[in-house]
Design an enzyme around this catalytic site. Structure first.
Site, mmCIF file in Angstrom:
data_model
loop_
_atom_site.group_PDB
_atom_site.id
_atom_site.type_symbol
_atom_site.label_atom_id
_atom_site.label_comp_id
_atom_site.label_asym_id
_atom_site.label_seq_id
_atom_site.Cartn_x
_atom_site.Cartn_y
_atom_site.Cartn_z
ATOM 1 N N ARG A 150 0.793 -1.238 0.000
ATOM 2 C CA ARG A 150 0.000 0.000 0.000
ATOM 3 C C ARG A 150 0.825 1.287 0.000
ATOM 4 O O ARG A 150 0.251 2.379 0.039
ATOM 5 C CB ARG A 150 -0.985 0.048 1.176
ATOM 6 C CG ARG A 150 -2.073 -0.991 1.114
ATOM 7 C CD ARG A 150 -3.296 -0.569 1.895
ATOM 8 N NE ARG A 150 -3.017 -0.337 3.296
ATOM 9 C CZ ARG A 150 -3.914 0.158 4.164
ATOM 10 N NH1 ARG A 150 -5.136 0.465 3.741
ATOM 11 N NH2 ARG A 150 -3.607 0.345 5.437
ATOM 12 N N ASP A 151 2.147 1.203 -0.065
ATOM 13 C CA ASP A 151 2.939 2.438 -0.107
ATOM 14 C C ASP A 151 4.211 2.220 -0.924
ATOM 15 O O ASP A 151 5.320 2.517 -0.481
ATOM 16 C CB ASP A 151 3.280 2.903 1.303
ATOM 17 C CG ASP A 151 3.611 4.395 1.365
ATOM 18 O OD1 ASP A 151 3.182 5.138 0.464
ATOM 19 O OD2 ASP A 151 4.302 4.817 2.311
ATOM 20 N N VAL A 152 4.028 1.694 -2.131
ATOM 21 C CA VAL A 152 5.160 1.455 -3.026
ATOM 22 C C VAL A 152 5.599 2.792 -3.610
ATOM 23 O O VAL A 152 4.841 3.454 -4.331
ATOM 24 C CB VAL A 152 4.769 0.483 -4.162
ATOM 25 C CG1 VAL A 152 5.937 0.275 -5.115
ATOM 26 C CG2 VAL A 152 4.312 -0.850 -3.581
ATOM 27 N N ASN A 156 10.699 3.873 -0.244
ATOM 28 C CA ASN A 156 10.529 2.590 0.432
ATOM 29 C C ASN A 156 11.214 1.447 -0.307
ATOM 30 O O ASN A 156 10.924 0.283 -0.063
ATOM 31 C CB ASN A 156 9.040 2.273 0.604
ATOM 32 C CG ASN A 156 8.408 3.132 1.679
ATOM 33 O OD1 ASN A 156 9.097 3.667 2.545
ATOM 34 N ND2 ASN A 156 7.094 3.293 1.627
#
Length: 308
Positions: A150-152, A156
């Site tokens: 959910r936070d590519v 990250n």
């Protein structure tokens, strides 16, 4: 050597150090994600206030504590060369009646974040494809375990001399669960898949959209859309078609086609992360090897056609 652990050119350039900051949905800033103790705390995973009194996480848990717990549970069961490894998580007993403090001990990862790598400009197409292939492979492992990241985004992804590591599962969630929390969508606006803006369940396809944006930015040196506000960025995700890539000498057409598929507006039109990883990795092979593989695949598919 290609594959999940293949080295990435230029990955061993010096970077900074991150001790687990959270911003824009969650981020590892700098060049080191540390799994040991430093100055009385845990570097990398870090300390988080709160916990639960029933032997789990006790009392009031802060946002950082929630994310730490989510990340530990999401990554704790994963063993993949492109996903940062969790060695231990638990609680440190509080002193003088203070509540216990949850902690997580993670793999030491040294290198540069993809955000730092992007600051140098567009990447050679082979480097771009290799990085995104490994990101997709790590995501495929998470999806197989029922978890969406959910936070590519570039911050990250850690690029190391030994390959790519996907970091920061702090806002990950079970596939099929509710995507919104208290009416809010967690994540980074520039990398949000269109369906996440309309509510609905957590989908693995949203991570694939993020891989598409990473690949576009790596190859073109910029995002598909120019937006100066969050509103403009949201509108682009929902309605704007990504422009074609600039001409890149040697880039296999299959990569350009895959990129468009990853950025499809509808989640069911995107390939699975495992398929993205396979196609990208295959595109790095010599043309003769790719043709031979395609022929073998065609023969297998032809044998599956029932006779009339």
């Amino acid at each position: 050597m290609d594959g999940p652990g293949a080295p990435v050119a230029g990955a061993d350039a010096p970077g900074g150090r991150a001790d687990g900051g959270w911003a824009d949905g969650g981020r590892a800033d700098g060049g080191r994600a540390d799994g040991g103790r430093a100055g009385g705390g845990w570097a990398g995973g870090g300390w988080a206030d709160g916990g639960r009194a029933d032997g789990g996480w006790s009392g009031e848990v802060s946002a950082g504590g929630d994310r730490l717990r989510v990340e530990a549970r999401a990554v704790g069961g994963l063993r993949h060369p492109n996903v940062v490894e969790v060695y231990e998580f638990g609680e440190e007993p509080g002193e003088f009646g203070a509540p216990a403090t949850p902690y997580v001990v993670m793999e030491l990862v040294e290198g540069r974040t993809l955000a730092q790598v992007f600051a140098d400009g567009p990447l050679p197409w082979r480097t771009s494809v290799r990085i995104c292939s490994q990101v997709a492979a790590g995501l495929a492992a998470a999806h197989a375990g029922g978890v969406a990241h959910r936070d590519v985004k570039p911050g990250n992804v850690m690029v190391t001399s030994g390959g790519v590591k996907l970091l920061d599962f702090g806002i990950s969630a079970p596939i099929g669960s509710a995507d919104e929390q208290d009416g809010e969508v967690l994540g980074t606006p520039a990398y949000l898949a269109p369906e996440r803006l309309d509510g609905g369940p957590v989908r693995a396809a949203a991570d694939v959209y993020g891989v598409g944006l990473l690949l576009y930015r790596a190859l073109a040196g910029r995002m598909p859309w120019q937006a100066s506000t969050v509103t403009e960025m949201v509108r682009a995700h929902l309605y704007a078609e990504p422009p074609a890539l600039p001409v890149i000498e040697g880039l296999p057409p299959v990569v350009s086609a895959l990129l468009q598929d990853c950025l499809a507006k509808r989640p069911h039109q995107r390939p699975a992360a495992a398929e993205v990883a396979r196609i990208l990795e295959d595109s790095l092979r010599p043309v003769s090897a790719r043709l031979s593989s395609s022929r073998r695949h065609f023969r297998r598919e032809r044998r599956k056609v029932p006779s009339r």
